[in-house]
Design a protein around this motif. Sequence first.
Motif, PDB file in Angstrom:
ATOM      1  N   VAL A 115       1.081  -1.113   0.008  1.00 24.08           N
ATOM      2  CA  VAL A 115      -0.147  -0.164  -0.034  1.00 24.08           C
ATOM      3  C   VAL A 115       1.082   1.033  -0.029  1.00 24.08           C
ATOM      4  CG1 VAL A 115      -1.921   1.499   1.074  1.00 24.08           C
ATOM      5  CG2 VAL A 115      -1.672  -1.339   1.519  1.00 24.08           C
ATOM      6  N   ALA A 116       0.748   2.673  -0.750  1.00 21.73           N
ATOM      7  CA  ALA A 116       1.074   4.011  -0.806  1.00 21.73           C
ATOM      8  C   ALA A 116       0.228   4.416  -0.655  1.00 21.73           C
ATOM      9  CB  ALA A 116       1.680   4.012  -1.768  1.00 21.73           C
ATOM     10  N   ALA A 117       0.672   5.919   0.406  1.00 23.11           N
ATOM     11  CA  ALA A 117      -0.795   6.730   0.563  1.00 23.11           C
ATOM     12  C   ALA A 117      -0.493   7.843  -0.713  1.00 23.11           C
ATOM     13  CB  ALA A 117      -0.318   7.424   1.901  1.00 23.11           C
ATOM     14  N   VAL A 118      -0.699   8.439  -1.515  1.00 24.68           N
ATOM     15  CA  VAL A 118      -0.951   8.491  -2.489  1.00 24.68           C
ATOM     16  C   VAL A 118      -2.188   8.936  -3.343  1.00 24.68           C
ATOM     17  CG1 VAL A 118       1.882   7.870  -3.447  1.00 24.68           C
ATOM     18  CG2 VAL A 118       0.185   6.293  -4.212  1.00 24.68           C
ATOM     19  N   ARG A 119      -2.201  10.318  -3.962  1.00 28.23           N
ATOM     20  CA  ARG A 119      -2.319  10.294  -5.491  1.00 28.23           C
ATOM     21  C   ARG A 119      -2.730   8.721  -6.297  1.00 28.23           C
ATOM     22  NH1 ARG A 119      -7.085  13.792  -7.428  1.00 28.23           N
ATOM     23  NH2 ARG A 119      -6.815  13.794  -9.111  1.00 28.23           N
ATOM     24  N   GLY A 120      -2.154   9.002  -7.345  1.00 27.65           N
ATOM     25  CA  GLY A 120      -1.535   7.502  -7.603  1.00 27.65           C
ATOM     26  C   GLY A 120      -0.308   7.577  -7.997  1.00 27.65           C
ATOM     27  N   PRO A 121       0.436   6.435  -7.884  1.00 29.01           N
ATOM     28  CA  PRO A 121       1.931   6.170  -8.629  1.00 29.01           C
ATOM     29  C   PRO A 121       2.414   7.174  -9.403  1.00 29.01           C
ATOM     30  CG  PRO A 121       0.505   4.907  -9.506  1.00 29.01           C
ATOM     31  CD  PRO A 121      -0.245   5.584  -8.671  1.00 29.01           C
ATOM     32  N   ASP A 122       3.829   7.464  -9.283  1.00 31.64           N
ATOM     33  CA  ASP A 122       5.056   8.037 -10.080  1.00 31.64           C
ATOM     34  C   ASP A 122       5.747   7.036 -10.479  1.00 31.64           C
ATOM     35  OD1 ASP A 122       6.315   8.261  -8.116  1.00 31.64           O
ATOM     36  OD2 ASP A 122       6.546  10.049  -7.762  1.00 31.64           O
ATOM     37  N   GLU A 123       6.863   7.513 -11.214  1.00 34.36           N
ATOM     38  CA  GLU A 123       7.588   6.621 -12.194  1.00 34.36           C
ATOM     39  C   GLU A 123       8.401   5.831 -10.880  1.00 34.36           C
ATOM     40  OE1 GLU A 123      10.277   7.201 -14.704  1.00 34.36           O
ATOM     41  OE2 GLU A 123       8.333   8.048 -15.820  1.00 34.36           O
ATOM     42  N   LYS A 124       9.338   6.773  -9.370  1.00 39.92           N
ATOM     43  CA  LYS A 124       9.833   6.316  -8.513  1.00 39.92           C
ATOM     44  C   LYS A 124       8.895   5.117  -7.754  1.00 39.92           C
ATOM     45  CE  LYS A 124      11.456   7.987  -3.975  1.00 39.92           C
ATOM     46  NZ  LYS A 124      12.381   8.297  -3.415  1.00 39.92           N
ATOM     47  N   LEU A 125       7.838   5.681  -7.508  1.00 39.00           N
ATOM     48  CA  LEU A 125       7.008   4.758  -6.913  1.00 39.00           C
ATOM     49  C   LEU A 125       7.337   3.017  -7.139  1.00 39.00           C
ATOM     50  CD1 LEU A 125       5.464   3.421  -4.344  1.00 39.00           C
ATOM     51  CD2 LEU A 125       3.657   4.617  -4.764  1.00 39.00           C
ATOM     52  N   LEU A 126       6.431   3.181  -8.868  1.00 37.01           N
ATOM     53  CA  LEU A 126       6.533   1.987  -9.265  1.00 37.01           C
ATOM     54  C   LEU A 126       7.645   1.192  -9.793  1.00 37.01           C
ATOM     55  CD1 LEU A 126       3.926   2.835 -12.132  1.00 37.01           C
ATOM     56  CD2 LEU A 126       3.733   1.414 -10.820  1.00 37.01           C
ATOM     57  N   ALA A 127       8.357   2.085  -9.509  1.00 32.55           N
ATOM     58  CA  ALA A 127       9.836   1.875  -9.529  1.00 32.55           C
ATOM     59  C   ALA A 127      10.183   0.999  -8.401  1.00 32.55           C
ATOM     60  CB  ALA A 127      11.526   2.139 -10.024  1.00 32.55           C
ATOM     61  N   GLN A 128      10.011   1.113  -7.197  1.00 33.50           N
ATOM     62  CA  GLN A 128       9.838   0.361  -6.205  1.00 33.50           C
ATOM     63  C   GLN A 128       9.745  -0.652  -5.486  1.00 33.50           C
ATOM     64  OE1 GLN A 128      12.644   1.941  -4.346  1.00 33.50           O
ATOM     65  NE2 GLN A 128      11.145   1.941  -1.448  1.00 33.50           N
ATOM     66  N   SER A 147      -1.951  -1.395  -3.500  1.00 32.86           N
ATOM     67  CA  SER A 147      -3.082  -0.824  -3.422  1.00 32.86           C
ATOM     68  C   SER A 147      -2.502   0.660  -3.015  1.00 32.86           C
ATOM     69  CB  SER A 147      -3.411  -0.428  -2.054  1.00 32.86           C
ATOM     70  OG  SER A 147      -4.538   0.449  -1.916  1.00 32.86           O
ATOM     71  N   LEU A 148      -1.915   1.461  -4.942  1.00 26.25           N
ATOM     72  CA  LEU A 148      -1.296   2.444  -4.895  1.00 26.25           C
ATOM     73  C   LEU A 148      -2.027   3.924  -4.953  1.00 26.25           C
ATOM     74  CD1 LEU A 148       0.828   0.314  -7.274  1.00 26.25           C
ATOM     75  CD2 LEU A 148       1.511   1.234  -4.881  1.00 26.25           C
ATOM     76  N   GLY A 149      -3.767   4.082  -5.148  1.00 28.77           N
ATOM     77  CA  GLY A 149      -4.624   5.012  -5.804  1.00 28.77           C
ATOM     78  C   GLY A 149      -5.039   5.606  -7.384  1.00 28.77           C
ATOM     79  N   MET A 150      -5.337   5.903  -7.633  1.00 32.62           N
ATOM     80  CA  MET A 150      -5.234   6.224  -8.947  1.00 32.62           C
ATOM     81  C   MET A 150      -3.886   5.906  -9.918  1.00 32.62           C
ATOM     82  SD  MET A 150      -8.802   9.397  -8.702  1.00 32.62           S
ATOM     83  CE  MET A 150      -7.335  10.238  -7.365  1.00 32.62           C
ATOM     84  N   LEU A 151      -5.408   5.295 -11.214  1.00 32.08           N
ATOM     85  CA  LEU A 151      -4.388   4.973 -12.260  1.00 32.08           C
ATOM     86  C   LEU A 151      -4.400   5.737 -14.142  1.00 32.08           C
ATOM     87  CD1 LEU A 151      -3.648   1.165 -10.514  1.00 32.08           C
ATOM     88  CD2 LEU A 151      -2.210   2.860 -10.522  1.00 32.08           C
TER      89      LEU A 151
END
Length: 334
Positions: A115-128, A147-151
């Motif tokens: 899970v990540a507390a974000v509006r939606g994932p950026d490139e850094k988060l998706l890489a992580q 669960s990474l927010g809106m996609l």
Amino acid sequence: MTQAPDILAIARDQVLERGEALNQEQVLEVLRLGDDRLEDLLGLAHDVRMKWCGPEVEVEGIISLKTGGCPEDCHFCSQSGLFESPVRAAWLDIPSLVEAAKQTAKTGATEFCIVAAVRGPDEKLLAQVAAGIEAIRNEVDIQIACSLGMLTQEQVDQLAAMGVHRYNHNLETAESHFPNVVTTHTWEERWDTLRMVREAGMEVCCGGILGMGETLEQRAEFAANLAALEPDEVPLNFLNPRPGTPFGDLEVLPASEALKAVAAFRLALPRTMLRFAGGREITLGDLGAKQGILGGINAVIVGNYLTTLGRPAESDLDLLVDLEMPIKALNATL
């Protein structure tokens, strides 16, 4: 004057015998039942769960990869960076993520949700996330959810290619109540993400939080919203008011009201995985875990939640043994 048919008698024939879900108006009737009908209602919901889902219970653990600092204003959430609440932004490293997955698997859980507390994932988060999934797969035999927010469509495709089994994105509440809960994005934006997730072949996990000031009519509307979505899993949370959030002063939902909602959602979603999630400890206490599992619930999150403490995992697992409810095997989730 002819007396109107009793809603539980209707539900017994319609849902239990024929497998046809209650509609919005019927769910509202269930939610309006007096506390003297609660035991009968829970018994019927349990019968429906056993007939259409079986006795198995799916166990899941969750971990926050990125905590706090979220730009959205979800009024229940202490991870919003817009409120004077205690959670501050932090990232979890990959070794800690793998260790959390290992500990989750040791409980018998078949699902591990990142899970990540974000509006939606950026490139850094998706890489992580990609690195975390690869590291977990190398060491742990467990299904991975996110669960990474809106996609966007591109992000949905990336997660599907990573082998994400299930994606969680909660609608949170009824469409009519949503503007009272969140103002920085719309209910429709969440719905669009869920539609893309399903079309990409991932399982859809979508639920919400009860006790956020919604009316019984809106609670019934929310059940109907979910039934229209046809998610694979519905996590039911109960508001645990967090200091510093706009909902921090709301009253905790009465236990009887919460249990009626659990049963009503089972009757609206007879074949769906219905999961006990956050807030059940403060709302229902230890007894409520048993009542819920014997009242329609067939999945639980074990251990702690994202910003609040849960029951010890051992307590839930011991309860399942006592109730003779087998934990769903990993190969059964494939």
